[in-house]
Design a protein around this motif. Structure first.
Motif, PDB file in Angstrom:
ATOM      1  N   UNK A 145      -2.474 -56.016   1.868  1.00 39.54           N
ATOM      2  CA  UNK A 145      -1.110 -56.484   1.597  1.00 39.54           C
ATOM      3  C   UNK A 145      -0.736 -56.267   0.133  1.00 39.54           C
ATOM      4  N   UNK A 146      -1.696 -56.490  -0.764  1.00 43.66           N
ATOM      5  CA  UNK A 146      -1.424 -56.294  -2.196  1.00 43.66           C
ATOM      6  C   UNK A 146      -1.104 -54.834  -2.503  1.00 43.66           C
ATOM      7  N   UNK A 147      -1.895 -53.909  -1.938  1.00 48.57           N
ATOM      8  CA  UNK A 147      -1.679 -52.484  -2.210  1.00 48.57           C
ATOM      9  C   UNK A 147      -0.410 -51.971  -1.534  1.00 48.57           C
ATOM     10  N   UNK A 148      -0.145 -52.442  -0.317  1.00 51.77           N
ATOM     11  CA  UNK A 148       1.079 -52.031   0.386  1.00 51.77           C
ATOM     12  C   UNK A 148       2.307 -52.422  -0.422  1.00 51.77           C
ATOM     13  N   UNK A 149       2.280 -53.626  -0.954  1.00 56.04           N
ATOM     14  CA  UNK A 149       3.418 -54.103  -1.747  1.00 56.04           C
ATOM     15  C   UNK A 149       3.488 -53.415  -3.107  1.00 56.04           C
TER      16      UNK A 149
END
Length: 209
Positions: free
Chosen positions: A78-82
């Motif tokens: 989720x951190x990398x996607x965002x």
């Protein structure tokens, strides 16, 4: 199947051996508009994803979620996607985790059900992803010294269906990647565990595709 890229990979592997990962990625991105990046959001996933997304921010990112990742891996994803505004395409088993638990369970490598588990949670979703996305080029983060099978590959290789696989960091060691992560202030997924591979030097199967 996508269009097979007509290049002599033996020649180009020799040429690209002297290039850095960004130069390799830039060169490969120009070969076709039809390309994907695959990720498991594993230990060094931020390295490839940050590199490719900066060069082409709308590239399709295929994630085959086994449904059995650690909570920290989902947080990392989720951190990398965002952070990189990833154009994520998530594939997973046609069965729910509850159905898998009830019918197959989470088998050990020695269990007869392990092959069925691998097929259900990773291999079938990945074949479906390749069929639906139908890429000409597939960026991946495989590296030498990871498994016996990967030692026989190179920066460029062809999948069994003729997709050009590009591994910009192929010759980098874990130490190289660790230094790169520190220098570029990237995230590292230290808790990653693949229930299919189970062992670090074992193939999960998707790179046999």
């Amino acid at each position: 199947m996508g269009k097979m890229i007509d290049i002599d990979i033996d020649v180009w592997n020799k040429k690209l051996r002297e290039k850095n990962p960004i130069e390799i990625a830039k060169w490969a991105l120009k070969l076709s508009n039809n390309k994907i990046v695959t990720t498991s959001f594993g230990k060094y996933s931020s390295v490839l994803l940050s590199t490719i997304s900066k060069l082409e921010n709308d590239i399709r990112v295929v994630w085959c979620d086994t449904l059995y990742n650690e909570p920290s891996t989902y947080e990392h994803a989720n951190n990398l996607i965002e952070k990189y505004k990833l154009n994520i395409l998530k594939y997973q088993s046609l069965l729910s985790k509850e159905e898998i638990d009830a019918t197959i369970g989470l088998p050990s490598l020695e269990d007869d059900n392990h092959d069925i588990f691998s097929e259900t949670v990773k291999l079938e979703p990945f074949r479906r992803a390749l069929k639906e996305q139908n890429p000409d080029i597939w960026f991946t983060n495989i590296r030498v010294r990871q498994t016996e099978y990967r030692d026989k590959k190179d920066i460029l290789s062809f999948s069994k269906d003729g997709i050009l696989k590009v591994s910009p960091f192929y010759f980098w060691s874990d130490e190289d990647l660790d230094d790169y992560i520190v220098e570029n202030q990237l995230e590292k997924n230290v808790d990653y565990f693949d229930p299919i591979k189970a062992l670090l030097n074992r193939e999960c199967g998707i790179h046999f595709q």
